[in-house]
Write an enzyme that holds these catalytic residues in place. Structure first.
Site, short mmCIF file in Angstrom:
data_model
loop_
_atom_site.label_atom_id
_atom_site.label_comp_id
_atom_site.label_asym_id
_atom_site.label_seq_id
_atom_site.Cartn_x
_atom_site.Cartn_y
_atom_site.Cartn_z
N HIS A 1 78.37 33.05 4.54
CA HIS A 1 78.12 31.50 4.73
C HIS A 1 78.75 30.94 3.58
O HIS A 1 78.94 29.63 3.91
CB HIS A 1 76.59 31.39 4.50
N ASP B 1 75.39 38.67 6.23
CA ASP B 1 75.94 37.73 5.29
C ASP B 1 76.98 38.15 4.05
O ASP B 1 76.71 37.82 2.84
CB ASP B 1 74.57 36.85 4.75
N SER C 1 74.95 32.07 -4.62
CA SER C 1 75.10 32.79 -3.40
C SER C 1 76.45 33.40 -3.69
O SER C 1 77.60 32.96 -3.85
CB SER C 1 75.04 31.91 -2.39
#
Length: 358
Positions: free
Chosen positions: A86, A119, A205
């Site tokens: 993402h 992801d 992230s």
């Protein structure tokens, strides 16, 4: 006699600083930019009794705009970087990597392969063949134990590079539903995650979760807002499997059915007067879409729009066990039985899973 800190923390403080010194040079801050129309002031537009501020654009002129950020880490000397899918999901954006010790040096980075199901993204720093980068050692996430100490490293809040936080493994094999790809508007269902109370902030992230041996055991991916000290990481063994796929096939191969669907429950059944309150109802979301993709596994098996897939691979399809969950457990070339309701009839179909086209 041990001091109070040493008594409270059964790991040596020096060991923590040694691990951080070893790891930090390999962690990168990722900046996402895009060429967008250049703004030349703003004007007020009255609408419905309210004033809205609307930007004015310079005709034909564009400027580079930062639209996002994240973290990543180098896993090979030639500049292979792991991060979240993402973080680098926009195929039209440009990606730049910064090392903490090289504040003013930009490294252009491109995406090699994405695994949106887990992801994970594999990227490459664009450099000459003689350039080498400090890299991290990948551990074994199957050996992770509840309560062991870990360190999270990343670009916190998209601003503070190489921020480190210490915590423990507070849960294993977790399941979450996270925000998905903005283009598909689908939520990501991530399973088998490592839960930690090491602080994972927006911008972290894609950063590594490190054990006390200085090995990567996870990729930080999500934090639960409104809860304190609950973050999640993707087990590194999944990333190792993706890297092996890229080395062997040049891409990450994913099994793919090829249908658009909604998962049924009691509320949807009652609202739409459907015959069952479970299963996957095959249907398009918007006009112009196709419910069953041509030449896909689903099309070859004979699935049709408005079919309800009741079971797949012997498992009942529910909000807790979705069709995606079942497919993700199998590999390309596997055949799975399906129980399908079509009108008043129940059919038994067999689907051979094919590769998802990137």
């Amino acid at each position: 006699m041990l001091g109070w800190k040493e008594q409270l923390f059964p790991i040596r403080m020096k060991n923590i600083t040694d691990v951080i010194k070893k790891v930090s040079p390999s962690v990168v801050s990722i900046v996402v930019t895009k060429d967008l129309p250049k703004v030349d002031g703003f004007y007020n537009m009255p609408l419905g009794g309210r004033n809205f501020v609307v930007p004015k654009f310079k005709k034909g002129e564009k400027e580079e705009v930062k639209i996002g950020s994240g973290s990543g880490f180098v896993v090979s000397e030639n500049g292979i970087v792991l991060t979240n899918s993402h973080v680098v999901q926009d195929v039209n954006a440009e990606y730049t990597a910064f090392f903490d010790q090289e504040h003013d040096v930009k490294h252009t980075m491109f995406v090699v392969a994405r695994d949106p199901l887990h992801d994970i993204a594999i990227c490459k720093i664009d450099s000459d063949h003689e350039k080498t980068f400090p890299s991290l050692e990948l551990g074994n996430s199957t050996n992770v134990e509840l309560g062991e100490y870990v360190i999270a490293v990343g670009n916190a809040l998209g601003e503070f590079s190489n921020t480190v936080s210490l915590g423990i493994i507070s849960g294993l094999s977790r399941f979450i539903q996270a925000q998905g790809d903005a283009q598909t508007r689908q939520a990501e269902r991530l399973r088998g995650l490592i839960q930690t109370d090491a602080a994972i902030n927006p911008g972290n992230s894609g950063g590594p979760l490190i054990n006390m041996n200085g090995e990567v055991i996870g990729i930080n991916t999500a934090v639960v807002f409104g809860a304190q000290s609950i973050g999640f990481s993707i087990p590194i063994n999944q990333a190792k499997a993706d890297i092996a796929e890229v080395k062997k096939h040049g891409r990450i191969r994913l099994p793919f059915l090829g249908v658009r669907y909604i998962i049924l429950d009691k509320n949807i059944q009652e609202q739409n007067k459907l015959p069952v309150d479970y299963g996957a109802l095959i249907m398009r979301e918007t006009l112009g879409e196709t419910a069953v993709l041509p030449n896909s596994s689903a099309a070859h098996a004979g699935l049709e729009e408005f079919d309800i897939i009741l079971e797949a691979d012997g498992k009942k399809i529910t909000p807790e066990t979705t069709l995606q969950d079942i497919i993700s457990e199998r590999t390309i070339g596997d055949t799975i039985p399906m129980k399908v309701r079509r009108g008043e009839d129940e059919l038994e179909l067999t689907v051979e899973l094919e590769e998802k086209k990137q």
